[in-house]
Write a protein that holds these residues in place. Structure first.
Motif, PDB file in Angstrom:
ATOM      1  N   LYS A 120       0.830  -1.216   0.000  1.00  0.00           N
ATOM      2  CA  LYS A 120       0.000   0.000   0.000  1.00  0.00           C
ATOM      3  C   LYS A 120       0.860   1.259   0.000  1.00  0.00           C
ATOM      4  N   VAL A 121       1.913   1.248  -0.825  1.00  0.00           N
ATOM      5  CA  VAL A 121       2.776   2.403  -1.019  1.00  0.00           C
ATOM      6  C   VAL A 121       2.730   2.789  -2.489  1.00  0.00           C
ATOM      7  N   LYS A 122       3.239   3.963  -2.803  1.00  0.00           N
ATOM      8  CA  LYS A 122       3.359   4.391  -4.200  1.00  0.00           C
ATOM      9  C   LYS A 122       4.822   4.291  -4.596  1.00  0.00           C
ATOM     10  N   VAL A 123       5.092   3.508  -5.618  1.00  0.00           N
ATOM     11  CA  VAL A 123       6.464   3.413  -6.118  1.00  0.00           C
ATOM     12  C   VAL A 123       6.694   4.636  -6.993  1.00  0.00           C
ATOM     13  N   SER A 124       7.361   5.616  -6.414  1.00  0.00           N
ATOM     14  CA  SER A 124       7.577   6.876  -7.118  1.00  0.00           C
ATOM     15  C   SER A 124       8.845   6.857  -7.959  1.00  0.00           C
ATOM     16  N   GLU A 125       9.749   5.923  -7.658  1.00  0.00           N
ATOM     17  CA  GLU A 125      10.993   5.829  -8.421  1.00  0.00           C
ATOM     18  C   GLU A 125      11.363   4.365  -8.635  1.00  0.00           C
ATOM     19  N   ALA A 126      11.913   4.092  -9.817  1.00  0.00           N
ATOM     20  CA  ALA A 126      12.426   2.766 -10.136  1.00  0.00           C
ATOM     21  C   ALA A 126      13.715   2.951 -10.918  1.00  0.00           C
ATOM     22  N   VAL A 127      14.723   2.182 -10.544  1.00  0.00           N
ATOM     23  CA  VAL A 127      16.044   2.348 -11.148  1.00  0.00           C
ATOM     24  C   VAL A 127      16.603   0.978 -11.525  1.00  0.00           C
ATOM     25  N   LEU A 128      17.124   0.891 -12.741  1.00  0.00           N
ATOM     26  CA  LEU A 128      17.831  -0.294 -13.197  1.00  0.00           C
ATOM     27  C   LEU A 128      19.323   0.036 -13.166  1.00  0.00           C
ATOM     28  N   TYR A 129      20.116  -0.842 -12.534  1.00  0.00           N
ATOM     29  CA  TYR A 129      21.549  -0.586 -12.378  1.00  0.00           C
ATOM     30  C   TYR A 129      22.349  -1.706 -13.030  1.00  0.00           C
ATOM     31  N   SER A 130      23.294  -1.333 -13.875  1.00  0.00           N
ATOM     32  CA  SER A 130      24.163  -2.292 -14.549  1.00  0.00           C
ATOM     33  C   SER A 130      25.455  -2.468 -13.764  1.00  0.00           C
ATOM     34  N   PHE A 131      25.713  -3.699 -13.306  1.00  0.00           N
ATOM     35  CA  PHE A 131      26.994  -3.990 -12.659  1.00  0.00           C
ATOM     36  C   PHE A 131      28.129  -3.926 -13.674  1.00  0.00           C
TER      37      PHE A 131
END
Length: 108
Positions: free
Chosen positions: A73-84
């Motif tokens: 019950k949260v809003k995902v305001s940010e999403a990040v994809l990270y390349s190792f």
């Protein structure tokens, strides 16, 4: 830097199984940060930066966002994809989240 700027509580390797309109969706969120009612999802990849915003990865992070929002019950305001591999991060804008991630075979 992204994690520090967002703040909040960190949860690593958060597995989930959630019913999304009659289809069970399972996954593992690499890093979930919760700050109040907002959340950030960080997903680690081994592919290079040029592949980070591929349809497959955007669908996957959209599934993670949908699951987190439904269960927590949260809003995902940010999403990040990270390349190792390239040590680069690419932000996936909320407007680009793919909530139509379930394919006909039930796979993300």
């Amino acid at each position: 830097e992204i994690v520090r700027a967002f703040g909040g509580k960190q949860y690593r390797e958060q597995s989930f199984v959630v019913d999304m309109n009659g289809t069970l969706v399972q996954g593992i969120i690499d890093l979930l940060l919760i700050n109040g009612n907002d959340a950030l999802i960080l997903d680690y990849k081994l592919s290079g930066a040029r592949n980070l915003l591929s349809d497959k990865y955007v669908r996957q992070i959209g599934a993670y966002a949908a699951a987190a929002e439904k269960v927590l019950k949260v809003k995902v305001s940010e999403a990040v994809l990270y390349s190792f591999t390239s040590k680069e991060a690419k932000k996936v804008e909320r407007a680009d989240f793919r909530f139509d991630f379930i394919q006909n075979d039930g796979k993300i």
